[in-house]
Write a protein that holds these residues in place. Structure first.
Motif, PDB file in Angstrom:
ATOM      1  N   HIS A 106       0.812  -1.211   0.000  1.00 58.38           N
ATOM      2  CA  HIS A 106       0.000   0.000   0.000  1.00 58.38           C
ATOM      3  C   HIS A 106       0.850   1.268   0.000  1.00 58.38           C
ATOM      4  O   HIS A 106       0.383   2.332  -0.419  1.00 58.38           O
ATOM      5  N   SER A 107       2.088   1.193   0.412  1.00 60.57           N
ATOM      6  CA  SER A 107       2.907   2.386   0.642  1.00 60.57           C
ATOM      7  C   SER A 107       3.355   3.050  -0.651  1.00 60.57           C
ATOM      8  O   SER A 107       3.352   2.442  -1.725  1.00 60.57           O
ATOM      9  N   PHE A 108       3.785   4.308  -0.515  1.00 58.50           N
ATOM     10  CA  PHE A 108       4.281   5.072  -1.663  1.00 58.50           C
ATOM     11  C   PHE A 108       5.547   4.457  -2.235  1.00 58.50           C
ATOM     12  O   PHE A 108       5.878   4.676  -3.409  1.00 58.50           O
ATOM     13  N   GLU A 109       6.250   3.667  -1.429  1.00 54.67           N
ATOM     14  CA  GLU A 109       7.488   3.031  -1.889  1.00 54.67           C
ATOM     15  C   GLU A 109       7.227   1.771  -2.702  1.00 54.67           C
ATOM     16  O   GLU A 109       8.159   1.171  -3.240  1.00 54.67           O
ATOM     17  N   ASN A 110       5.965   1.363  -2.809  1.00 52.16           N
ATOM     18  CA  ASN A 110       5.618   0.124  -3.522  1.00 52.16           C
ATOM     19  C   ASN A 110       4.527   0.389  -4.560  1.00 52.16           C
ATOM     20  O   ASN A 110       3.489  -0.270  -4.572  1.00 52.16           O
ATOM     21  N   LEU A 111       4.786   1.336  -5.437  1.00 53.05           N
ATOM     22  CA  LEU A 111       3.753   1.764  -6.379  1.00 53.05           C
ATOM     23  C   LEU A 111       3.370   0.705  -7.400  1.00 53.05           C
ATOM     24  O   LEU A 111       2.305   0.794  -8.012  1.00 53.05           O
ATOM     25  N   THR A 112       4.220  -0.308  -7.624  1.00 47.58           N
ATOM     26  CA  THR A 112       3.906  -1.339  -8.614  1.00 47.58           C
ATOM     27  C   THR A 112       3.117  -2.501  -8.019  1.00 47.58           C
ATOM     28  O   THR A 112       2.703  -3.410  -8.750  1.00 47.58           O
ATOM     29  N   ASP A 113       2.895  -2.491  -6.721  1.00 43.03           N
ATOM     30  CA  ASP A 113       2.183  -3.594  -6.072  1.00 43.03           C
ATOM     31  C   ASP A 113       0.708  -3.577  -6.462  1.00 43.03           C
ATOM     32  O   ASP A 113       0.098  -2.523  -6.650  1.00 43.03           O
ATOM     33  N   SER A 114       0.117  -4.763  -6.530  1.00 40.27           N
ATOM     34  CA  SER A 114      -1.267  -4.884  -6.997  1.00 40.27           C
ATOM     35  C   SER A 114      -2.268  -4.213  -6.064  1.00 40.27           C
ATOM     36  O   SER A 114      -3.372  -3.852  -6.499  1.00 40.27           O
ATOM     37  N   VAL A 115      -1.923  -4.020  -4.774  1.00 37.25           N
ATOM     38  CA  VAL A 115      -2.860  -3.394  -3.842  1.00 37.25           C
ATOM     39  C   VAL A 115      -2.561  -1.911  -3.652  1.00 37.25           C
ATOM     40  O   VAL A 115      -3.230  -1.244  -2.844  1.00 37.25           O
ATOM     41  N   ASN A 116      -1.573  -1.388  -4.382  1.00 34.00           N
ATOM     42  CA  ASN A 116      -1.211   0.012  -4.188  1.00 34.00           C
ATOM     43  C   ASN A 116      -2.308   0.946  -4.696  1.00 34.00           C
ATOM     44  O   ASN A 116      -2.811   0.780  -5.812  1.00 34.00           O
ATOM     45  N   PRO A 117      -2.702   1.947  -3.919  1.00 34.75           N
ATOM     46  CA  PRO A 117      -3.794   2.834  -4.329  1.00 34.75           C
ATOM     47  C   PRO A 117      -3.516   3.593  -5.627  1.00 34.75           C
ATOM     48  O   PRO A 117      -4.447   3.781  -6.438  1.00 34.75           O
ATOM     49  N   LEU A 118      -2.264   4.045  -5.843  1.00 34.64           N
ATOM     50  CA  LEU A 118      -1.989   4.785  -7.074  1.00 34.64           C
ATOM     51  C   LEU A 118      -2.061   3.865  -8.289  1.00 34.64           C
ATOM     52  O   LEU A 118      -2.552   4.270  -9.349  1.00 34.64           O
ATOM     53  N   ARG A 119      -1.590   2.644  -8.136  1.00 32.85           N
ATOM     54  CA  ARG A 119      -1.704   1.691  -9.252  1.00 32.85           C
ATOM     55  C   ARG A 119      -3.186   1.430  -9.558  1.00 32.85           C
ATOM     56  O   ARG A 119      -3.599   1.432 -10.719  1.00 32.85           O
ATOM     57  N   ARG A 120      -3.995   1.209  -8.528  1.00 41.25           N
ATOM     58  CA  ARG A 120      -5.426   1.002  -8.740  1.00 41.25           C
ATOM     59  C   ARG A 120      -6.063   2.232  -9.382  1.00 41.25           C
ATOM     60  O   ARG A 120      -6.918   2.123 -10.267  1.00 41.25           O
ATOM     61  N   PHE A 121      -5.644   3.416  -8.929  1.00 42.69           N
ATOM     62  CA  PHE A 121      -6.145   4.671  -9.475  1.00 42.69           C
ATOM     63  C   PHE A 121      -5.910   4.742 -10.978  1.00 42.69           C
ATOM     64  O   PHE A 121      -6.814   5.060 -11.756  1.00 42.69           O
ATOM     65  N   MET A 122      -4.695   4.406 -11.404  1.00 42.93           N
ATOM     66  CA  MET A 122      -4.373   4.471 -12.832  1.00 42.93           C
ATOM     67  C   MET A 122      -5.032   3.327 -13.604  1.00 42.93           C
ATOM     68  O   MET A 122      -5.472   3.514 -14.749  1.00 42.93           O
ATOM     69  N   GLN A 123      -5.116   2.146 -13.019  1.00 41.82           N
ATOM     70  CA  GLN A 123      -5.768   1.023 -13.699  1.00 41.82           C
ATOM     71  C   GLN A 123      -7.216   1.351 -14.052  1.00 41.82           C
ATOM     72  O   GLN A 123      -7.702   0.957 -15.108  1.00 41.82           O
TER      73      GLN A 123
END
Length: 696
Positions: free
Chosen positions: A298-315
């Motif tokens: 979930h953290s800003f340091e793990n933007l490529t993770d499947s549960v990351n909010p920014l990744r979900r935002f862009m998906q």
């Protein structure tokens, strides 16, 4: 010598007006009058080019490409013809002295870019793209503007315009549209054209940081080989038809991008500030996925993770299909006879809507075109919006999709397209629980993304039928192709012992939006169900047209059989349902339904619901050149409840259809898939006195 050509979407008003209704027959289709054809006399396209010196260089390109024979035969093409001045400018830009310096491959690309296997007058180019792709399989963007003399003209790809005084010149095999520039299409990937647009640099940076750029590189399945695949001959109702396999198996994507200026003005997110965009993503997605808030990914340091909010935002800003213009995001607009708008949708009753999968797992977005003047809010009629719910109860405006075609930036790449939107698009709590807490109705051609990506949804001329007797068995059928899909072409689909056929749209078919899917054979067919927005109890319904030539099917949900088999030979006025209580049965032109009170409608609906069926929606119809025929009034066009189950919104689910006919019933056990409905309990669960699920 004379050939006969039928118009595609909008009539040639200067030539003749369409007249005469389609004959209503006791079948799933109605045949158009033969008098509704246009006749042209004169030159072929090759003659047109040879006989006019101002097009000699384009004719040389066509010759070098080996396409003169094609343009000398009968067909229904549109040729956008660059004059010699336009070709010279193009050659100079490339540093070439003459057409002789172009390779055969160059000429093939140029010629096919300017040819469309369908006929379009400038009056028909009133959207932001042509419905039919060019012979390179690419969408041609169109826009409307003015030339230097203030004449209203059509622009192609935002640059080349059709000469006002030379437009719509008909020849024996199509229409010539002289233009002032050579049309060029980008061969760059979607990611490359997004990178070059400085207006959306923050979104590009977010795509890169979340690892999504790598997932947007697919273009085409190089192993797909349609040549040598046999045609499939079949009979649907009484129509003898032919189906082909698709020519391509392309992959594509669509991005809805918020410009940097809007991110700054609305949210204070500075250009390129991914931390601020991440914080906004947390605000939107933590309430939707509360169980992932404390996960390491979930953290800003793990933007490529499947549960990351920014990744979900862009998906969620990405579709897993390529559309060439806003018109491909909602049902096709036509102007034929009594219809000047969405194909088969009564726009005074309902906004045209399509649902599309996003790249955020198990989510869809709702895209609708505004046509209901009573519920416009801050929107604009005929424009398209994402995740909007504006009615008597809610005023969620959604996000406006900008159809603008720019000259400064390219929006259409080799494997995708992007649009500007005026706000962030998110699978928020409001979207999950309010906007999408509704009946989800999907034409089956939107259930499978490959259909839109490969340009198969609105194939051909919907206002013309082929003669019966396999008359469309030609290398290039004049009115468009039907398709069948080999195993492996459609993602999430498995089947045995059958053909899966998509019949091209016809205005006179008792099929929503004119097209329909058919299974033929001893089928055992499964497909991945579209996702629902939240976990709960849902009804799954199938809309179709019952016919005596069809068969019987058993439904399974996730492998578990559901209810009694569906017999597609039974109408609503049969003893299996409500018999004579249905009312008039004259193919939908007249009925007792409109005269019923709301209380009577509710009582009938409850009775039919207990029998596992619903009338067809009141807002959908098929039509002739003079009249509309509404499905709600026809006992053959109805919805059957396939199952009522609890659906886990975080998982994939599958529907299975297995033949249950006694032997080879009807036309080889023909089974029709027209449209699918996913209905939450908040909609189907009405049970009070006089309560009625809306009949739209």
């Amino acid at each position: 010598m004379k050939t006969t050509v039928f118009r595609k979407i909008i009539p040639l008003l200067a030539v003749v007006a369409l007249a005469g209704p389609l004959a209503v027959v006791s079948s799933c289709t109605d045949e158009p009058d033969k008098e509704n054809f246009y006749s042209f006399t004169g030159e072929m396209m090759t003659d047109y080019l040879k006989n006019r010196t101002q097009y000699s260089e384009f004719y040389s390109i066509v010759e070098k490409a080996g396409m003169t024979d094609l343009l000398s035969t009968y067909g229904h093409y549109t040729c956008f013809v660059p004059d010699n001045n336009a070709v010279d400018v193009y050659l100079q830009k490339r540093g070439l002295a003459s057409v002789d310096n172009l390779t055969k491959l160059d000429c093939d690309t140029i010629a096919k870019t300017h040819l469309v296997n369908n006929m379009y007058t400038t009056a028909e180019m009133n959207s932001d793209r042509l419905t039919t792709t060019n012979m390179m399989g690419r969408v041609l963007a169109t826009s409307q503007g003015f030339d230097a003399d203030s004449n209203a003209v059509v622009f192609l790809e935002g640059t080349a315009h059709i000469y006002y005084n030379l437009k719509d010149d008909s020849v024996e095999n199509g229409i010539m549209q002289p233009i002032d520039m050579v049309i060029e299409k980008s061969n760059s990937y979607l990611t490359d054209i997004v990178e070059k647009n400085s207006k959306i640099s923050t979104y590009y940076a977010a795509l890169k940081a979340t690892g999504l750029l790598d997932e947007l590189m697919l273009v085409e399945d190089e192993t797909w080989e349609p040549k040598g695949q046999s045609k499939y001959y079949y009979t649907s109702d009484f129509w003898k038809e032919v189906a082909w396999v698709p020519d391509t198996k392309k992959y594509g994507f669509t991005l809805f991008a918020v410009p940097d200026t809007i991110l700054t003005s609305k949210y204070g997110i500075a250009k390129g500030d991914l931390r601020a965009l991440y914080d906004k993503a947390c605000e939107l997605y933590d309430p939707v996925y509360p169980g992932d808030v404390n996960a390491a990914g979930h953290s800003f340091e793990n933007l490529t993770d499947s549960v990351n909010p920014l990744r979900r935002f862009m998906q969620y800003h990405l579709l897993n299909k390529s559309v060439g213009g806003t018109a491909d995001l909602t049902p096709l607009e036509v102007s034929i006879g009594p219809v000047n708008g969405a194909f088969g949708i009564e726009e005074t009753l309902a906004n045209p809507v399509d649902w599309h999968y996003t790249m955020l797992p198990h989510t869809m977005m709702k895209i609708e075109q505004l046509t209901l003047s009573a519920y416009v809010g801050n929107g604009t009629l005929r424009e398209r919006y994402i995740n909007r719910r504006y009615d008597k109860t809610y005023t969620i405006e959604g996000q406006h999709i900008d159809p603008t075609i720019e000259t400064e930036y390219v929006h259409d790449g080799l494997n995708g397209h992007y649009f500007y939107v005026d706000d962030i698009v998110a699978f928020s709590s409001d979207v999950q629980n309010i906007v999408q807490n509704a009946r989800i109705r999907m034409d089956f051609s939107t259930v499978f993304p490959e259909v839109i990506t490969n340009g198969l949804r609105y194939e051909g001329n919907p206002d013309q039928d082929d003669d019966s007797g396999y008359a469309d068995d030609a290398a290039t059928p004049k009115n468009g192709r039907n398709y069948y899909f080999p195993l492996g072409y459609l993602d999430g689909v498995t089947f045995t012992n059958c053909y899966v056929v998509l019949r091209r749209p016809h205005i006179n078919f008792w099929s929503w939006q004119g097209d329909e899917w058919n299974l033929f054979g001893d089928y055992d067919f499964s497909f991945r169900l579209p996702p629902v927005p939240y976990t709960g109890d849902w009804q799954v319904r199938l809309g179709f047209c019952a016919l005596g030539t069809r068969g019987v099917m058993q439904t399974y949900f996730d492998g578990v059989p559901q209810g009694i088999p569906l017999d597609m030979t039974k109408n609503l006025n049969s003893d299996l349902y409500i018999g004579d209580a249905f009312g008039s049965t004259d193919e939908g032109s007249v009925s007792d339904y409109d005269s019923k009170s709301d209380e009577d409608k509710a009582q009938e609906q409850k009775l039919m619901k207990n029998l596992g069926a619903y009338r067809a929606p009141r807002s959908i119809f098929h039509f002739s050149t003079s009249a509309k025929y509404f499905f709600v009034k026809n006992p053959r066009t109805y919805r059957r409840i396939l199952c009522q189950v609890r659906i886990d919104a975080t998982k994939d689910h599958y529907l299975r259809f297995r033949v249950a006919s006694d032997g080879k019933q009807g036309n080889n056990n023909e089974f029709m898939l027209d449209y699918l409905e996913l209905v939450p309990k908040s909609v189907y669960g009405v049970d009070g006195a006089g309560d009625l699920e809306d009949d739209l």
